[in-house]
Design an enzyme around this catalytic site. Sequence first.
Site, PDB file in Angstrom:
ATOM      1  N   LYS A  56      -8.786  -3.807  12.830  1.00  0.00           N
ATOM      2  CA  LYS A  56     -10.040  -3.254  13.344  1.00  0.00           C
ATOM      3  C   LYS A  56     -11.041  -4.346  13.730  1.00  0.00           C
ATOM      4  CE  LYS A  56      -9.096   1.179  12.116  1.00  0.00           C
ATOM      5  NZ  LYS A  56      -7.778   1.132  11.506  1.00  0.00           N
TER       6      LYS A  56
HETATM    7  C1  LIG Z   1      -6.690   1.966  11.578  1.00  0.00           C
HETATM    8  C2  LIG Z   1      -5.383   1.433  11.127  1.00  0.00           C
HETATM    9  C3  LIG Z   1      -4.184   1.897  11.679  1.00  0.00           C
HETATM   10  C4  LIG Z   1      -4.123   3.020  12.693  1.00  0.00           C
HETATM   11  O1  LIG Z   1      -4.711   2.708  13.917  1.00  0.00           O
HETATM   12  P1  LIG Z   1      -5.196   3.891  14.887  1.00  0.00           P
HETATM   13  O2  LIG Z   1      -5.886   3.216  16.010  1.00  0.00           O
HETATM   14  O3  LIG Z   1      -6.119   4.739  14.071  1.00  0.00           O
HETATM   15  O4  LIG Z   1      -3.995   4.643  15.297  1.00  0.00           O
HETATM   16  C5  LIG Z   1      -3.016   1.302  11.260  1.00  0.00           C
HETATM   17  N1  LIG Z   1      -3.010   0.330  10.327  1.00  0.00           N
HETATM   18  C6  LIG Z   1      -4.142  -0.119   9.768  1.00  0.00           C
HETATM   19  C7  LIG Z   1      -4.066  -1.174   8.727  1.00  0.00           C
HETATM   20  C8  LIG Z   1      -5.370   0.407  10.156  1.00  0.00           C
HETATM   21  O5  LIG Z   1      -6.501  -0.048   9.603  1.00  0.00           O
END
Ligand SMILES: *Cc1c(COP(=O)(O)O)cnc(C)c1O
Length: 495
Positions: free
Chosen positions: A111
């Site tokens: 993120k």
């Molecule tokens: C948010 C997240 C995901 C999923 O990503 P999306 O964009 O919501 O599909 C997968 N792995 C981790 C570690 C995340 O923080």
Amino acid sequence: MQQLYHSTRSDNEFVTSKQAIIDGIASDGGLYVMDGLENTACDLGLIATNTFQQNAFYALSRLLPDFDYYELKSCIHDAYKTFSTKKITPLTRFGDDFLLELYHGPTCAFKDVALQILPHLMAHAKDKKQKRIHILTATSGDTGKAALEGFADVEGVAITVFYPKNGVSDIQQLQMQTQVGENVQVCAIEGNFDDAQSGVKRIFQDIELKKRLKKHKISLSSANSINIGRLAPQLSYYFDTYSQLSQINALKLGDGIDFVVPTGNFGDIFAGYLAKKMGLPINRLVIASNANNVLTDFIQTGTYNRVRPFHTTISPSMDILISSNLERLLYYVSEGDVELISSLMHDLEYRGAYTIPKAMLDTIQETFSAGFATDTETKEAIKHAWQDKEKLIDPHTAVAVHVRDQFEFSGSNCVILSTANPYKFSRDVLSAINPNDAELATNGIRAMDLLYGNTNLSVPNALAKLQTLPILHDMTIAVKDMAAYVEANSMDVFN
Ligand SMILES: *Cc1c(COP(=O)(O)O)cnc(C)c1O
């Protein structure tokens, strides 16, 4: 002609990308999309030699056309100097495949790639009169901390994060509870992630509340991947994968790349779809889910049905039954049929399910595949990656590694997105590689120490220091009280 955004549910109101970033979500509840992306010429020869930052510029200048050259350059420069590796998102070998390591930012989750730059984009997007923005975010764990880190003490911005009580890892919770900043609030809610996300969406549609805030020059925005300013930066690493593969001579001309993506809200994998639309040679995009496998069923049957048990798993950032960004995919594969999207989303809200026409499903299946892993399978994948490949992977990455083995690919390179540092999920990673030691792990910090003892891999600084930080936020509220909580916080921060 300047390219503009409109809602997935209507196409009579157009906004610039700056406005779309400020709004977060369209006023009719739809998500902002831009038409004509497939008309961009993609110069692969150029991309092959790009750095990460150049790829970020490539993606952002196309998706955010009303930002000028200097704005984008400075946003990109400021955002990615906080990463701990020069490559930002390094590609590493994993047997015959590759892992794309997306977790070298300040909060150790993918993120950060978007949330380190979003505050800078917002600062340029804010017009002079509308000086105050209140960011609302529902998190399944990683978005919350990454958003807090990105927006803490940013001038003219307040941020409130809601996370599901008992729905995030010990370490994720600690990361959020210890967040400093004059403008931040963090609060647990009684419910799961979908409850938190639906609560936030309702606040965005609360016209009376918005009017009251407007009197104080405050507008609401979102740091979730429904915001185009979150999504756009995520294209950078799809393009950068192409560069990195070219630079190690792993690509043959005309070859497509296959990506396997641990998926929750469908933001990360949707960014891959947009990159493909913009001309990047991607063969397949594989959706990897945990036991909340609503997307696996959808890709197989064309029926999306969220009316099913919600599972709390060891990959909590993917404990989601309403994958918001799927709405954007449906918009594109229906060739912009806004009436159809409105009615499907209406069905989802009021009946909990919808079914798409067969032709649309065929189009989706041309690019997307899907599979899922149970917690047991996820732990097996962690254990084997460690024992056989000497790679320590987190549970979300492990879900993708498990799903990867369900497919044969025709392209020459398969890239698995690695979305979090394994230390963020120390307890479960430890229990996968050494169940005996896991029994000694009474809390997340202890688990981190024991995991270090087992692997000798260094603990990222941001996580190691957690045990010394005071808890600053420990409230829990009911979903029905979220709006009142937000309003009180807004007054608190801005007055
Ligand atoms: C948010 C997240 C995901 C999923 O990503 P999306 O964009 O919501 O599909 C997968 N792995 C981790 C570690 C995340 O923080």
